[in-house]
Design a protein around this motif. Sequence first.
Motif, short mmCIF file in Angstrom:
data_model
loop_
_atom_site.label_atom_id
_atom_site.label_comp_id
_atom_site.label_asym_id
_atom_site.label_seq_id
_atom_site.Cartn_x
_atom_site.Cartn_y
_atom_site.Cartn_z
N GLN A 1 0.84 -1.19 0.00
CA GLN A 1 0.00 0.00 0.00
C GLN A 1 0.88 1.24 0.00
O GLN A 1 1.84 1.32 0.73
CB GLN A 1 -0.90 0.04 1.23
N ALA A 2 0.52 2.19 -0.81
CA ALA A 2 1.25 3.45 -0.85
C ALA A 2 0.27 4.59 -0.62
O ALA A 2 -0.85 4.56 -1.10
CB ALA A 2 1.95 3.62 -2.19
N ALA A 3 0.70 5.56 0.12
CA ALA A 3 -0.14 6.73 0.37
C ALA A 3 0.52 7.94 -0.28
O ALA A 3 1.74 7.98 -0.43
CB ALA A 3 -0.30 6.96 1.86
N ALA A 4 -0.27 8.90 -0.67
CA ALA A 4 0.27 10.11 -1.26
C ALA A 4 1.10 10.85 -0.23
O ALA A 4 0.68 11.02 0.91
CB ALA A 4 -0.86 11.00 -1.76
N ALA A 5 2.29 11.25 -0.63
CA ALA A 5 3.18 11.96 0.29
C ALA A 5 3.12 13.45 -0.01
O ALA A 5 3.54 13.89 -1.07
CB ALA A 5 4.59 11.44 0.15
N GLY B 1 10.29 19.70 20.57
CA GLY B 1 9.56 20.80 19.98
C GLY B 1 10.08 21.24 18.62
O GLY B 1 9.44 22.05 17.96
N ARG B 2 11.23 20.73 18.20
CA ARG B 2 11.73 21.07 16.87
C ARG B 2 10.79 20.52 15.82
O ARG B 2 10.19 19.47 16.00
CB ARG B 2 13.13 20.51 16.66
N GLU B 3 10.68 21.23 14.69
CA GLU B 3 9.78 20.81 13.63
C GLU B 3 10.51 20.70 12.30
O GLU B 3 11.44 21.45 12.04
CB GLU B 3 8.61 21.79 13.50
N TRP B 4 10.08 19.74 11.50
CA TRP B 4 10.58 19.52 10.15
C TRP B 4 9.38 19.41 9.23
O TRP B 4 8.40 18.76 9.56
CB TRP B 4 11.35 18.21 10.05
N VAL B 5 9.45 20.03 8.05
CA VAL B 5 8.41 19.88 7.03
C VAL B 5 8.98 18.93 5.99
O VAL B 5 10.01 19.22 5.36
CB VAL B 5 8.03 21.23 6.40
N LEU B 6 8.32 17.78 5.84
CA LEU B 6 8.79 16.74 4.93
C LEU B 6 7.65 16.23 4.08
O LEU B 6 6.50 16.26 4.50
CB LEU B 6 9.36 15.57 5.74
N ALA B 7 7.97 15.74 2.89
CA ALA B 7 6.97 15.11 2.03
C ALA B 7 6.88 13.65 2.45
O ALA B 7 7.68 12.81 2.02
CB ALA B 7 7.37 15.24 0.57
#
Length: 84
Positions: A11-15, A25-31
Amino acid sequence: MTERRGRGRGQAAAAGPTTFRAGCGREWVLASAEADLAYTEQAFPECPVCPHRVEPEGGPPFCTLRPVDAPHPFAALAGLKLPE
């Protein structure tokens, strides 16, 4: 950063862009469409003593990154009622 796999049966989901947050609390924006990611780099000075760090036997230490809008993994337990 290493993604934890677990979709099964091909199964693959849209990234799409997802903002993930570490325990510190650090944040990363990833696909990524994953429910959580394992951050293995441990590049920040406080990583070795971070209370969110996981040190599995036979594997590298990591921190779990969760989408910022995801509920806490134990949130479902808050409403758990034990039999009387």
